[in-house]
Design a protein around this motif. Structure first.
Motif, PDB file in Angstrom:
ATOM      1  N   UNK A 111      -4.041   6.854  -2.122  1.00 56.41           N
ATOM      2  CA  UNK A 111      -3.552   5.493  -1.920  1.00 56.41           C
ATOM      3  C   UNK A 111      -3.553   4.690  -3.222  1.00 56.41           C
ATOM      4  N   UNK A 112      -2.482   3.923  -3.417  1.00 59.54           N
ATOM      5  CA  UNK A 112      -2.378   2.957  -4.504  1.00 59.54           C
ATOM      6  C   UNK A 112      -2.005   1.608  -3.899  1.00 59.54           C
ATOM      7  N   UNK A 113      -2.431   0.538  -4.579  1.00 57.84           N
ATOM      8  CA  UNK A 113      -2.193  -0.812  -4.053  1.00 57.84           C
ATOM      9  C   UNK A 113      -1.611  -1.719  -5.126  1.00 57.84           C
ATOM     10  N   UNK A 114      -0.777  -2.654  -4.682  1.00 55.05           N
ATOM     11  CA  UNK A 114      -0.349  -3.781  -5.501  1.00 55.05           C
ATOM     12  C   UNK A 114      -0.727  -5.048  -4.739  1.00 55.05           C
ATOM     13  N   UNK A 115      -1.262  -6.032  -5.430  1.00 59.07           N
ATOM     14  CA  UNK A 115      -1.635  -7.302  -4.812  1.00 59.07           C
ATOM     15  C   UNK A 115      -0.705  -8.391  -5.335  1.00 59.07           C
ATOM     16  N   UNK A 116      -0.149  -9.180  -4.411  1.00 54.56           N
ATOM     17  CA  UNK A 116       0.769 -10.255  -4.763  1.00 54.56           C
ATOM     18  C   UNK A 116       0.090 -11.578  -4.458  1.00 54.56           C
ATOM     19  N   UNK A 117       0.079 -12.466  -5.440  1.00 56.31           N
ATOM     20  CA  UNK A 117      -0.455 -13.818  -5.273  1.00 56.31           C
ATOM     21  C   UNK A 117       0.703 -14.788  -5.524  1.00 56.31           C
ATOM     22  N   UNK A 118       1.061 -15.548  -4.505  1.00 48.53           N
ATOM     23  CA  UNK A 118       2.237 -16.421  -4.613  1.00 48.53           C
ATOM     24  C   UNK A 118       1.875 -17.845  -4.232  1.00 48.53           C
ATOM     25  N   UNK A 164       6.004   9.981   1.373  1.00 48.59           N
ATOM     26  CA  UNK A 164       5.432   8.721   0.902  1.00 48.59           C
ATOM     27  C   UNK A 164       5.564   7.651   1.976  1.00 48.59           C
ATOM     28  N   UNK A 165       4.473   6.942   2.219  1.00 45.93           N
ATOM     29  CA  UNK A 165       4.501   5.778   3.102  1.00 45.93           C
ATOM     30  C   UNK A 165       4.268   4.522   2.267  1.00 45.93           C
ATOM     31  N   UNK A 173       0.857  -1.190   0.000  1.00 45.50           N
ATOM     32  CA  UNK A 173       0.000   0.000   0.000  1.00 45.50           C
ATOM     33  C   UNK A 173       0.889   1.235   0.000  1.00 45.50           C
ATOM     34  N   UNK A 174       0.725   2.072  -1.007  1.00 44.97           N
ATOM     35  CA  UNK A 174       1.512   3.296  -1.160  1.00 44.97           C
ATOM     36  C   UNK A 174       0.591   4.485  -0.933  1.00 44.97           C
ATOM     37  N   UNK A 175       1.007   5.425  -0.078  1.00 43.37           N
ATOM     38  CA  UNK A 175       0.136   6.573   0.191  1.00 43.37           C
ATOM     39  C   UNK A 175       0.949   7.843   0.363  1.00 43.37           C
ATOM     40  N   UNK A 176       0.310   8.961   0.057  1.00 43.18           N
ATOM     41  CA  UNK A 176       0.916  10.282   0.234  1.00 43.18           C
ATOM     42  C   UNK A 176      -0.193  11.318   0.236  1.00 43.18           C
ATOM     43  N   UNK A 177       0.060  12.461   0.864  1.00 42.41           N
ATOM     44  CA  UNK A 177      -0.894  13.565   0.805  1.00 42.41           C
ATOM     45  C   UNK A 177      -0.910  14.212  -0.570  1.00 42.41           C
ATOM     46  N   UNK A 178       0.104  13.928  -1.389  1.00 41.81           N
ATOM     47  CA  UNK A 178       0.190  14.447  -2.754  1.00 41.81           C
ATOM     48  C   UNK A 178      -0.132  13.304  -3.717  1.00 41.81           C
ATOM     49  N   UNK A 204       2.623  12.291  -6.158  1.00 35.72           N
ATOM     50  CA  UNK A 204       3.731  11.649  -5.447  1.00 35.72           C
ATOM     51  C   UNK A 204       3.409  10.183  -5.165  1.00 35.72           C
ATOM     52  N   UNK A 205       2.172   9.916  -4.722  1.00 30.24           N
ATOM     53  CA  UNK A 205       1.757   8.535  -4.442  1.00 30.24           C
ATOM     54  C   UNK A 205       1.743   7.713  -5.731  1.00 30.24           C
ATOM     55  N   UNK A 206       1.210   8.299  -6.808  1.00 26.53           N
ATOM     56  CA  UNK A 206       1.134   7.586  -8.084  1.00 26.53           C
ATOM     57  C   UNK A 206       2.524   7.267  -8.622  1.00 26.53           C
ATOM     58  N   UNK A 207       3.440   8.238  -8.537  1.00 25.44           N
ATOM     59  CA  UNK A 207       4.796   8.016  -9.058  1.00 25.44           C
ATOM     60  C   UNK A 207       5.542   6.953  -8.241  1.00 25.44           C
ATOM     61  N   UNK A 208       5.345   6.977  -6.907  1.00 29.16           N
ATOM     62  CA  UNK A 208       6.001   5.979  -6.071  1.00 29.16           C
ATOM     63  C   UNK A 208       5.463   4.579  -6.369  1.00 29.16           C
ATOM     64  N   UNK A 209       4.146   4.478  -6.558  1.00 26.75           N
ATOM     65  CA  UNK A 209       3.547   3.188  -6.886  1.00 26.75           C
ATOM     66  C   UNK A 209       4.058   2.672  -8.235  1.00 26.75           C
ATOM     67  N   UNK A 210       4.163   3.579  -9.205  1.00 28.35           N
ATOM     68  CA  UNK A 210       4.677   3.177 -10.521  1.00 28.35           C
ATOM     69  C   UNK A 210       6.141   2.749 -10.436  1.00 28.35           C
ATOM     70  N   UNK A 211       6.907   3.412  -9.571  1.00 27.22           N
ATOM     71  CA  UNK A 211       8.315   3.031  -9.401  1.00 27.22           C
ATOM     72  C   UNK A 211       8.419   1.617  -8.825  1.00 27.22           C
ATOM     73  N   UNK A 212       7.538   1.312  -7.870  1.00 32.03           N
ATOM     74  CA  UNK A 212       7.527  -0.039  -7.298  1.00 32.03           C
ATOM     75  C   UNK A 212       7.088  -1.042  -8.357  1.00 32.03           C
TER      76      UNK A 212
END
Length: 721
Positions: free
Chosen positions: A679-686, A709-710, A635-640, A643-651
């Motif tokens: 907030x942006x999310x990535x889901x991992x299924x392993x 960014x958190x 879970x990626x979050x930011x008040x901006x 900023x949250x979208x770019x961090x999520x895309x980087x991940x």
């Protein structure tokens, strides 16, 4: 040179080395105070080989300042902290912080000054003092805590002290708790209960790690069974931890515990006063607290002689923490029992699929209680198809459910209506321009609460008064409530049965142990005819005169894309159905639905739990979902937002390409704005063969993010919003 490595409670630093002054004893697990720059920091003496960190030259080491006067943190608890941090990808010191009590508890001894009402009431009162008098009846606490309870300023209460309305009381902070008596009121158990209880008693007596799944239908007497194991632990001088999923269940449990053992247990939850938490923590570490009953945070406390762990209502989602350290207390309880070498009992009428799978594979020993205690019968469950038995226009209760409610009122019996939606209506809009009231901090509608005359967000707590006119088009008297909440259902009951005494049971109306106790007493004394409640009433309560349960909207929990939606719906409806017919009178359950053909609804109607779990297990197996596969969320979050979208895309752009790991996203979270953070999310299924935590740590370890960014990791997520 005598040196130690500390796990320190600092948000930036984890591990530091220090010099031990001559004559200072620092056993492993000791709590110490050490210098850090111009400040002081709390730390725990840890095994050097268990903490990663570059060794510091002896010449640069600063001396420890003090060893705190509390017993060292035992090795099994240190191993649990390490395991939890590793499994849930959490900072070690964040996990360790959960085992600390209030800072004052680490010093020990002494007294505190608390205040209580004297009974003096001046002829003339300010509105604030009058409100404080009403709110503080029977309360005793510090000025600050009393001010919070009464919703007034400290100055109002200090003025009441000067006026003689409040008096100071000196309290011994370390006064002992009364001792529980394991022979106080031994119960009369059925043959099934006695066999289960004997198994648990033998496990406590023999010691060693033994995980049990106590699978008993609602009303089968699971609590009485594990109470015998508690009694055996008391006989052998061991401590017991009982975890409950909701503070709301505590009051009912306390009464049952006190009836069995003569005294209440020691409590641990967020609603306690600081002085109560301090006293409880010191009694726990000293071994003087015999039985501790608490919420999930009680799991990490440093018990001196832990001999048994019980997780009641073990299926409950509330055991999963969704912020901070995102752990599941049910699973961590089993791991703690393994490190401590003691039995652990998971009790539930509707166990989690993961628990049943572990029982089938032989990891847990399954103990069954298939019958209700005392000859009571399970309720008759019937389906009300809302497509053919529609409620009247503007109403939400079907004609059949209305008839049964009226019949119970005539008989002097009680009914319960379940709808897992707080407030009056989930959406309020303007009939003139279509304006909808939305939370400014979250991607959520504001929920109307007519009891408090407020519009509230159930995610961040934002509240506004209900306006007289639309804020968009300014048309007066144009606001329309859309959909039902429990308050609206209660209004409908009052309309069709004006003589019925109705109680609304939600976290809004029963927000203190005292209010919960008043509700339970009123229900037991038959001062309530119809209970209208949320999931707060689905478990733990025993009202012998309650013979009808109506589920207003069984389909509600199946909406929203929750990957455990069917299981959660089954558990909630089965639990609330279990409130009916627990005494001598037979019970009936009416489930209103628009999808009677759904697997979960059909299983509830047939009373065929095994068929539902078999179908759910097969679906999970096909999807590679738990317990047959692994899930994790980032879970990626930011008040901006950017900023949250770019961090999520980087991940997402650096995702590993592994054959046994599938990564979905990033995508905006369903609650894309929560408490002012985007907030942006990535889901991992392993697959279960994947080393999921190692994959995540290696993936995220080399990435750097802006300060705002958190990035949170949720292993085995339960929330997908």
């Amino acid at each position: 040179m005598n040196r130690v490595r500390l796990l320190v409670f600092n948000p930036v630093l984890n591990v530091l080395d220090y010099r031990v002054p001559d004559g200072m004893a620092t056993p492993l697990g000791a709590l110490v105070v050490a210098p850090l720059g111009p400040r002081q920091v709390l730390g725990i003496v840890w095994e050097p080989d268990q903490l990663e960190g570059e060794a510091v030259a002896d010449s640069r080491l600063r001396p420890l300042l003090e060893v705190l006067p509390v017993p060292p943190i035992p090795a099994p608890l240190r191993r649990l902290i390490e395991w939890t941090a590793d499994y849930y990808c959490a900072p070690l010191n964040a996990v360790a912080r959960m085992m600390l009590g209030p800072m004052a508890a680490l010093r020990g001894g002494g007294t505190a000054t608390e205040y209580r009402l004297t009974g003096v009431e001046p002829a003339r009162l300010t509105p604030q003092r009058a409100a404080a008098l009403d709110a503080l009846q029977g309360e005793q606490a510090s000025i600050r805590e009393l001010a919070e309870l009464a919703s007034v300023s400290d100055g109002v209460l200090r003025g009441m002290v000067s006026a003689g309305m409040l008096e100071a009381v000196t309290v011994d902070l370390d006064r002992p708790y009364p001792r529980a008596n394991p022979k106080h009121a031994a119960p009369d158990l059925s043959d099934e209960q006695a066999a289960a209880a004997d198994t648990f008693v033998a496990a406590v007596r023999d010691g060693g790690f033994q995980p049990f799944l106590l699978d008993g239908v609602t009303g089968s007497g699971k609590t009485e069974c594990y109470f015998e194991a508690v009694a055996e632990a008391l006989n052998t001088g061991k401590q017991v931890l009982v975890l409950l999923p909701e503070i709301a269940l505590t009051e009912n449990f306390l009464r049952r515990f006190e009836a069995r053992f003569g005294v209440p247990p020691v409590l641990w939850h967020s609603g306690l006063k600081q002085s109560e938490r301090r006293r409880a923590w010191r009694a726990i570490v000293a071994g003087q607290a015999q039985v501790v009953v608490g919420a999930r945070s009680a799991l990490f406390l440093p018990y001196a002689r832990l001999g048994l762990i019980v997780v009641d209502e073990a299926h409950e989602v509330s055991f999963k923490q969704d912020d901070g350290v995102r752990y599941n207390a049910r699973d961590v309880a089993v791991i703690r029992a393994r490190f401590e070498g003691i039995p652990v009992i998971l009790a539930s009428a509707t166990p989690a699929l993961e628990s049943l799978q572990l029982a089938e594979s032989g990891v847990y020993r399954k103990i069954d209680l298939p019958s209700r205690f005392g000859g009571a019968e399970l309720p008759d469950i019937q389906i009300v198809d809302l497509r053919s038995e529609a409620p009247e226009r503007g109403h939400w209760l079907s004609p059949r459910l209305v008839r049964e409610l009226k019949l119970r009122l005539e008989r002097g019996e009680q009914s319960l209506l379940f709808l897992n939606r707080r407030g009056y209506a989930p959406l309020t809009l303007c009939r003139h321009c279509g304006y909808r009231f939305q939370c400014p901090n979250c991607t959520a509608w504001l929920v109307e609460h007519r009891l408090s005359r407020r519009l509230a967000c159930h995610h961040c707590g934002h509240e506004v008064p209900v306006p007289d006119a639309c804020p968009e088009c300014h048309t007066p008297d144009c606001l329309v409530a859309c959909g039902p909440g429990v308050e609206r259902i209660a209004d409908e009951v009052a309309e069709i049965m004006p003589d019925a005494r109705v109680a609304i049971v939600t976290s809004d109306t029963l927000n203190t142990p005292e209010k919960i106790g008043e509700f339970v007493a009123a229900a037991e004394e038959k001062l309530i005819d119809v209970i209208v409640g949320t999931q707060l009433v689905t478990k733990g309560y025993h009202f012998p005169e309650l013979t009808l349960v109506g589920v207003v909207d069984a389909d509600l929990g199946l909406e929203g894309g929750d990957l455990r939606a069917a299981e959660r719906t089954y558990q909630q409806v089965a639990q609330v159905a279990g409130r009916a017919g627990r005494g001598e009178k037979p019970g009936e359950v009416l489930i209103q639905t628009r999808h009677p053909e759904a697997t979960v609804i059909a299983a509830l109607a047939a009373g065929d739990r095994d068929a539902f779990y078999a179908a759910e297990a097969e679906a999970r197996r096909d999807a590679g979902a738990p317990p047959f596969g692994r899930w994790a969320a980032i879970i990626v979050s930011s008040e901006d937002e950017a900023e949250a979208r770019d961090a999520a895309r980087a991940i997402g752009g650096t995702r590993p390409n592994l054959p046994d790991v599938m990564i979905l996203g990033p995508a905006p979270a369903p609650l894309s704005l929560l408490r002012g953070r985007y907030r942006y999310r990535l889901l991992i299924n392993a697959r279960r063969s994947a080393q999921l935590q190692d994959v995540i740590r290696q993936w995220l370890g080399g990435l750097k993010f802006p300060p705002g960014v958190r990035v949170g990791v949720d292993i085995d997520p339960y929330s997908f919003v």
